[in-house]
Write an enzyme that holds these catalytic residues in place. Structure first.
Site, short mmCIF file in Angstrom:
data_model
loop_
_atom_site.label_atom_id
_atom_site.label_comp_id
_atom_site.label_asym_id
_atom_site.label_seq_id
_atom_site.Cartn_x
_atom_site.Cartn_y
_atom_site.Cartn_z
N ASP A 270 -3.34 -8.64 8.09
CA ASP A 270 -1.94 -8.50 8.88
C ASP A 270 -2.07 -7.26 9.74
O ASP A 270 -1.51 -7.10 10.69
CB ASP A 270 -0.75 -8.83 8.22
CG ASP A 270 -0.66 -7.85 6.90
OD1 ASP A 270 -1.57 -7.12 6.67
OD2 ASP A 270 0.31 -8.11 6.26
N GLY B 236 14.37 -12.47 -6.98
CA GLY B 236 15.42 -13.26 -6.40
C GLY B 236 16.45 -12.09 -6.02
O GLY B 236 17.73 -12.54 -5.67
N CYS C 209 0.96 -1.19 0.28
CA CYS C 209 -0.02 -0.05 -0.10
C CYS C 209 0.90 1.29 -0.01
O CYS C 209 2.29 1.19 -0.35
CB CYS C 209 -1.05 -0.06 1.27
SG CYS C 209 -1.93 -1.43 1.49
N ARG D 98 -4.95 1.55 -0.60
CA ARG D 98 -4.74 0.29 -0.35
C ARG D 98 -4.88 -0.65 -1.59
O ARG D 98 -5.43 -0.43 -2.60
CB ARG D 98 -5.87 -0.30 0.71
CG ARG D 98 -5.93 -1.98 1.09
CD ARG D 98 -7.13 -2.28 1.74
NE ARG D 98 -6.76 -3.68 2.20
CZ ARG D 98 -7.86 -4.54 2.44
NH1 ARG D 98 -9.19 -4.00 2.14
NH2 ARG D 98 -7.66 -5.84 2.79
N LEU D 99 -3.77 -1.63 -1.69
CA LEU D 99 -3.41 -2.59 -2.63
C LEU D 99 -3.99 -3.60 -1.94
O LEU D 99 -3.09 -4.14 -1.16
CB LEU D 99 -2.10 -2.63 -3.32
CG LEU D 99 -2.16 -3.89 -4.33
CD1 LEU D 99 -3.05 -3.52 -5.56
CD2 LEU D 99 -0.55 -3.82 -4.81
#
Length: 653
Positions: free
Chosen positions: A106, A381, A2, A53-54
């Site tokens: 979360d 990575g 977000c 917000r995403l």
């Protein structure tokens, strides 16, 4: 993933006007969170948050932010992901301190943990990437926090003086700039840092009044104590020292087993999402390891994404495709034309928000754009090189510095002076004449340019000076920037204590504290967020980082081979022959483009009269550098890109 922005202080304002201002600031970072927007303020306490917000975990309204704790003491604006948040909920429940859960986000977990354990106790237990702003209504205190390795950005600064001063903070500078009291004075020392490193390291920003919160830090501020108080809850230097002092005591095979277990768990946790998820795949060691461990735990084929270039020396797509075929991923590749890549350049100043000159920003944006067409989360990575000794400069230093350091400095400087006294064009002519009789391995393009750069290595007084030279674009940037004295950084005199680390380990530690958070993670965050894509980096699970530092150096750099332990993990999943090849950077042919299709654009930005009028650069020095590059005498692509990215950014201000 977000974005947020906030205001503290500035005098009491009407609620409606405060919310309207927060809304304008929030609108500037809509790309970071297109799924929802929230505003919150308490005018009598002079505090307000805005959040974009995403939605990744818990897509319901129960994840709306800013969010208040059940106790109503705390209000939180949060950006990131806490990968172990369900385990944290279980811990609260075992202690009898869990609230009646409203959803499964979360953010709600964090607030409950803070109610129970306090801020520091919570962030020390959390595994994840994050930046947050927390208002404590009981203490009337604002706390800002940033994750251990600096994956998520956080800017802050006081604007103005006295009682009407306002403290601004947020995920991106463009949000702070919307405030009417924002102070846009440019930090000339930061320009010098940009020219040296191609990025502006924390705590500095391009603006004098704005700082970046360092990785692993908590900042508190209140009306009674307006000067920010910063404490570190996780210290990379301390982790490096402790790891080297207390190394892994098992066998190499046991080390590889333990590393695989840790990496698999990190990847498993980071595959948590309520939206489509995939991975970037270059076919190199790091991204192939991440994809292989995803594949080993996935219930359906992993979606992977690669971009390719038709230019020789810049294309890894065929290697990525080979790994993808072996693992059976659902692979998408896009071969990018030079025109498509160059079309990104006008977007870079707004995308990166302050001058940023790592030219791999272009392919990073393009592969993020490609991935976003199918997924909302992509694992990468990144950080494998810093943790497992992957960069060529590590192996080079390991092989050469002992021999060079034994040679008297005066003799080395004499040799360096001899090399640079011969023009690069003369060296190139000699190399061309000798090419027919030289072994193929001894032939190299731009011989004169490489010999002049090598002279700088010979001139280094110490391994610290060598490292600074290797990571510097302009070795003396203050000569190019008017009134641009470099401020202190971890690389020019303010280095942390790294007792017990050898030369290469010190380089790795400094990269982890500077290049990784201030270049690599900035590049990935801004490129991904520009297209509303969440990027995740399994190698930066702090448990992996701490274990990597416990591995003896012989398990990282062995017989001249970098990343030994990580390679052994990968070879359990992917055949070695698909991976083994010379290391290739993720870049574009900027040097060639500047002599060709980008030349008119660069000429305009680097015009002598323009440079003199703007007053930031020594026009004569920049023009000399430009002329040498265009003529082919020298390859100054990186040095010029630094200047051009500042000029392009300045033009849009």
């Amino acid at each position: 993933m977000c974005g947020f922005v906030g205001i503290f202080g500035g005098g009491a304002q009407e609620r409606a006007s405060t919310l309207a201002l927060l809304g304008r600031m929030s609108d500037a970072i809509t790309h970071r969170g297109p799924d929802d927007a929230g505003l919150w303020c308490v005018p009598e306490h002079e505090i307000g948050f805005a959040h974009r917000r995403l939605a990744i975990v818990d897509l319901s309204p129960a994840g709306h932010q800013p969010m208040a704790s059940v106790s109503e003491r705390y209000t939180l604006a949060f950006n990131g992901e806490i990968y172990n948040h369900m385990a944290l909920r279980l811990a609260l429940e075992r202690e009898g301190r869990a609230p009646q859960w409203r959803g499964h986000s979360d953010t709600e977990t964090l607030l409950a943990c803070i109610d129970a354990w306090g801020v520091r106790g919570t962030v020390e237990k959390a595994i994840g990437m994050f930046a947050f702003a927390l208002w404590d209504a009981a203490q009337r205190r604002l706390t800002l926090g940033r994750d251990r390795l600096g994956e998520k950005p956080l800017y802050y600064g006081w604007m103005g003086q006295g009682r009407d001063a306002v403290f601004l903070f947020g995920s991106e500078l463009k949000a702070l700039r919307q405030h009417p009291r924002f102070e846009p004075a440019i930090h000339r020392g930061a320009i010098s840092l940009l020219l040296r490193h191609n990025y502006i390291p924390a705590p500095y920003s391009i603006y004098q009044a704005v700082s970046k919160l360092g990785a692993g830090s908590l900042l508190t501020v209140s009306q009674d104590a307006p000067a920010p108080i910063i404490e570190t809850f996780w210290c990379a230097a301390r982790v490096a020292r402790q790891g080297v002092a207390e190394p892994f005591a098992g066998s190499p095979a046991q080390a590889v087993d333990a590393l695989e277990v840790l990496l698999k768990d990190a990847v498993r946790q980071q595959m948590m999402a309520d939206v489509p998820l995939g991975a970037f795949l270059s076919g190199g060691i790091d991204s192939s390891t991440v994809v292989a461990l995803m594949h080993s735990q996935a219930v359906r084929p992993v979606k992977t994404f690669t971009i390719g270039f038709h230019e020789a020396g810049y294309d890894e797509a065929e290697h990525a495709a080979a790994v993808a075929r072996y693992l059976g991923t659902e692979h998408t590749e896009l071969y990018v034309t030079p025109e498509q890549a160059r079309a990104v350049i006008p977007r870079l100043p707004a995308l990166y928000d302050e001058p940023f000159a790592d030219s791999s920003q272009i392919p990073t944006f393009l592969v993020s754009q490609l991935a976003r067409s199918e997924v909302t989360v992509a694992l990468s990575g990144d950080a494998g090189d810093e943790l497992f000794c992957g960069y060529n400069r590590y192996a080079l230093t390991s092989r050469l510095w002992g021999k060079l350091g034994a040679m008297p400095l005066g003799l080395r400087r004499l040799v360096a002076s001899g090399l640079t006294s011969v023009p690069t064009s003369a060296w190139n002519g000699l190399a061309s004449a000798l090419a027919p009789v030289l072994p193929r391995a001894a032939r190299m393009a731009n011989t004169g340019d490489k010999l002049h750069k090598g002279a700088g290595v010979l001139d280094s007084e110490s391994v610290e000076a060598l490292y600074l030279r290797l990571v510097s674009h302009w070795p003396n940037p203050a000569a190019a920037v008017l009134d641009g004295k470099e401020p202190p950084t971890l690389l020019n005199g303010a280095a942390p204590a790294l007792d017990g680390l050898d030369d290469v380990q010190r380089m790795m530690a400094l990269d982890m504290m500077t290049y990784l958070p201030d270049d690599i993670l900035v590049k990935v965050d801004r490129a991904a967020m520009a297209v509303s894509l969440e990027g995740r980096v399994p190698f930066l699970d702090h448990r992996v980082v701490e274990f990597a530092w416990q591995l003896p150096q012989s398990m990282k750099l062995r017989d001249g081979q970098t990343k030994w332990a990580l390679r052994q993990v990968l070879y359990r999943h992917v055949p070695q022959h698909l991976i083994e090849r010379p290391k290739m950077g993720f870049g574009v042919p900027i040097g060639t483009w500047l002599r060709g299709p980008l030349r008119p654009w660069a000429e305009e930005l680097l015009g002598a009269s323009r440079l003199r009028e703007e007053g930031f650069f020594d026009a004569a020095l920049v023009r000399k550098t430009w002329d040498e590059h265009v003529s082919g005498q020298r390859n100054w692509q990186y040095q010029l890109w630094d200047v051009l990215m500042f000029q392009a950014w300045l033009e849009q201000q």
